[in-house]
Scaffold this motif. Structure first.
Motif, PDB file in Angstrom:
ATOM      1  N   PRO A  45     -35.690   1.895  15.641  1.00  0.00           N
ATOM      2  CA  PRO A  45     -35.217   0.748  14.844  1.00  0.00           C
ATOM      3  C   PRO A  45     -36.167  -0.445  14.915  1.00  0.00           C
ATOM      4  CG  PRO A  45     -33.380   1.716  16.024  1.00  0.00           C
ATOM      5  CD  PRO A  45     -34.625   2.393  16.541  1.00  0.00           C
ATOM      6  N   PHE A  46     -36.661  -0.763  16.119  1.00  0.00           N
ATOM      7  CA  PHE A  46     -37.603  -1.873  16.259  1.00  0.00           C
ATOM      8  C   PHE A  46     -38.870  -1.616  15.456  1.00  0.00           C
ATOM      9  CE2 PHE A  46     -41.487  -3.320  18.390  1.00  0.00           C
ATOM     10  CZ  PHE A  46     -41.353  -4.685  18.192  1.00  0.00           C
ATOM     11  N   LEU A  47     -39.491  -0.454  15.660  1.00  0.00           N
ATOM     12  CA  LEU A  47     -40.748  -0.155  14.972  1.00  0.00           C
ATOM     13  C   LEU A  47     -40.598  -0.192  13.460  1.00  0.00           C
ATOM     14  CD1 LEU A  47     -42.240   2.767  17.096  1.00  0.00           C
ATOM     15  CD2 LEU A  47     -43.118   0.443  16.876  1.00  0.00           C
ATOM     16  N   LEU A  48     -39.545   0.421  12.946  1.00  0.00           N
ATOM     17  CA  LEU A  48     -39.374   0.475  11.494  1.00  0.00           C
ATOM     18  C   LEU A  48     -39.036  -0.890  10.903  1.00  0.00           C
ATOM     19  CD1 LEU A  48     -37.538   3.902  11.181  1.00  0.00           C
ATOM     20  CD2 LEU A  48     -39.935   3.372  10.642  1.00  0.00           C
ATOM     21  N   MET A  49     -38.193  -1.657  11.597  1.00  0.00           N
ATOM     22  CA  MET A  49     -37.885  -3.000  11.083  1.00  0.00           C
ATOM     23  C   MET A  49     -39.121  -3.883  11.124  1.00  0.00           C
ATOM     24  SD  MET A  49     -34.001  -3.920  12.256  1.00  0.00           S
ATOM     25  CE  MET A  49     -34.147  -3.433  13.957  1.00  0.00           C
ATOM     26  N   TRP A  50     -39.912  -3.796  12.171  1.00  0.00           N
ATOM     27  CA  TRP A  50     -41.142  -4.582  12.272  1.00  0.00           C
ATOM     28  C   TRP A  50     -42.131  -4.168  11.184  1.00  0.00           C
ATOM     29  CZ3 TRP A  50     -45.117  -4.106  16.797  1.00  0.00           C
ATOM     30  CH2 TRP A  50     -46.062  -5.132  16.699  1.00  0.00           C
ATOM     31  N   ALA A  51     -42.350  -2.857  11.043  1.00  0.00           N
ATOM     32  CA  ALA A  51     -43.323  -2.365  10.067  1.00  0.00           C
ATOM     33  C   ALA A  51     -42.944  -2.771   8.645  1.00  0.00           C
ATOM     34  CB  ALA A  51     -43.456  -0.846  10.178  1.00  0.00           C
ATOM     35  N   PHE A  52     -41.711  -2.487   8.254  1.00  0.00           N
ATOM     36  CA  PHE A  52     -41.313  -2.815   6.882  1.00  0.00           C
ATOM     37  C   PHE A  52     -41.129  -4.322   6.694  1.00  0.00           C
ATOM     38  CE2 PHE A  52     -40.389   1.716   6.910  1.00  0.00           C
ATOM     39  CZ  PHE A  52     -41.047   2.079   5.738  1.00  0.00           C
ATOM     40  N   GLY A  53     -40.731  -5.024   7.740  1.00  0.00           N
ATOM     41  CA  GLY A  53     -40.622  -6.479   7.650  1.00  0.00           C
ATOM     42  C   GLY A  53     -41.957  -7.134   7.357  1.00  0.00           C
ATOM     43  N   VAL A  54     -43.014  -6.738   8.081  1.00  0.00           N
ATOM     44  CA  VAL A  54     -44.318  -7.343   7.822  1.00  0.00           C
ATOM     45  C   VAL A  54     -44.868  -6.891   6.474  1.00  0.00           C
ATOM     46  CG1 VAL A  54     -44.918  -7.777  10.230  1.00  0.00           C
ATOM     47  CG2 VAL A  54     -45.628  -5.640   9.179  1.00  0.00           C
ATOM     48  N   PHE A  55     -44.597  -5.639   6.092  1.00  0.00           N
ATOM     49  CA  PHE A  55     -45.068  -5.143   4.799  1.00  0.00           C
ATOM     50  C   PHE A  55     -44.424  -5.902   3.641  1.00  0.00           C
ATOM     51  CE2 PHE A  55     -44.728  -2.055   1.259  1.00  0.00           C
ATOM     52  CZ  PHE A  55     -46.081  -1.932   0.982  1.00  0.00           C
ATOM     53  N   PHE A  56     -43.110  -6.035   3.665  1.00  0.00           N
ATOM     54  CA  PHE A  56     -42.413  -6.737   2.583  1.00  0.00           C
ATOM     55  C   PHE A  56     -42.746  -8.226   2.560  1.00  0.00           C
ATOM     56  CE2 PHE A  56     -39.017  -3.243   2.948  1.00  0.00           C
ATOM     57  CZ  PHE A  56     -39.708  -2.433   2.060  1.00  0.00           C
ATOM     58  N   THR A  57     -42.906  -8.825   3.734  1.00  0.00           N
ATOM     59  CA  THR A  57     -43.288 -10.237   3.781  1.00  0.00           C
ATOM     60  C   THR A  57     -44.683 -10.431   3.212  1.00  0.00           C
ATOM     61  OG1 THR A  57     -41.877 -10.584   5.705  1.00  0.00           O
ATOM     62  CG2 THR A  57     -43.554 -12.256   5.276  1.00  0.00           C
ATOM     63  N   PHE A  58     -45.595  -9.509   3.487  1.00  0.00           N
ATOM     64  CA  PHE A  58     -46.942  -9.594   2.926  1.00  0.00           C
ATOM     65  C   PHE A  58     -46.893  -9.534   1.400  1.00  0.00           C
ATOM     66  CE2 PHE A  58     -50.911  -7.551   1.496  1.00  0.00           C
ATOM     67  CZ  PHE A  58     -51.786  -8.554   1.857  1.00  0.00           C
ATOM     68  N   ILE A  59     -46.094  -8.632   0.848  1.00  0.00           N
ATOM     69  CA  ILE A  59     -45.949  -8.544  -0.609  1.00  0.00           C
ATOM     70  C   ILE A  59     -45.422  -9.868  -1.155  1.00  0.00           C
ATOM     71  CG2 ILE A  59     -44.647  -7.447  -2.475  1.00  0.00           C
ATOM     72  CD1 ILE A  59     -44.810  -4.842  -0.809  1.00  0.00           C
ATOM     73  N   TYR A  60     -44.441 -10.459  -0.492  1.00  0.00           N
ATOM     74  CA  TYR A  60     -43.880 -11.743  -0.901  1.00  0.00           C
ATOM     75  C   TYR A  60     -44.946 -12.836  -0.901  1.00  0.00           C
ATOM     76  CZ  TYR A  60     -41.246 -16.089  -0.458  1.00  0.00           C
ATOM     77  OH  TYR A  60     -40.782 -17.370  -0.610  1.00  0.00           O
ATOM     78  N   ILE A  61     -45.750 -12.883   0.156  1.00  0.00           N
ATOM     79  CA  ILE A  61     -46.798 -13.902   0.262  1.00  0.00           C
ATOM     80  C   ILE A  61     -47.850 -13.717  -0.832  1.00  0.00           C
ATOM     81  CG2 ILE A  61     -48.716 -14.699   1.710  1.00  0.00           C
ATOM     82  CD1 ILE A  61     -46.852 -14.045   4.140  1.00  0.00           C
TER      83      ILE A  61
END
Length: 97
Positions: A45-61
């Protein structure tokens, strides 16, 4: 002649500094995982939330930067490094578990 770096204000320097620290911070974990193949302490759960969190935030930025025609390169650096690092850690967890 002033360079782009000499035109940065205090808060832009602060942003660069903070994002460089955040980018570098994940590298020791990646190196350790690569050398030892020890992934027992990572939970999915930690790894997947971190990975997709940074990925989606990068797309947003990136989307916001393209709309505003202003590039926040310190954020790009941080999120790109973290995207590669977290997806490597997910890959390592999958392979070495």
């Amino acid at each position: 002649m002033k360079t782009a770096l000499s035109k940065l204000n205090f808060f832009e320097w602060l942003g660069w500094f903070g994002n460089i620290i955040l980018s570098i911070g994940v590298i020791p974990q990646v190196v350790q995982t690569y050398k030892t193949h020890d992934v027992a302490s990572f939970n999915w759960p930690f790894l997947l939330m971190w990975a997709f969190g940074v990925f989606f935030t990068f797309i947003y930025i990136v989307n916001g930067d393209l709309k505003s025609n202003k590039r926040q390169y310190p954020l790009w650096l941080n999120y790109l490094v973290n995207i590669f690092a977290t997806f490597y850690l997910c890959y390592a967890k999958l392979i070495f578990s």
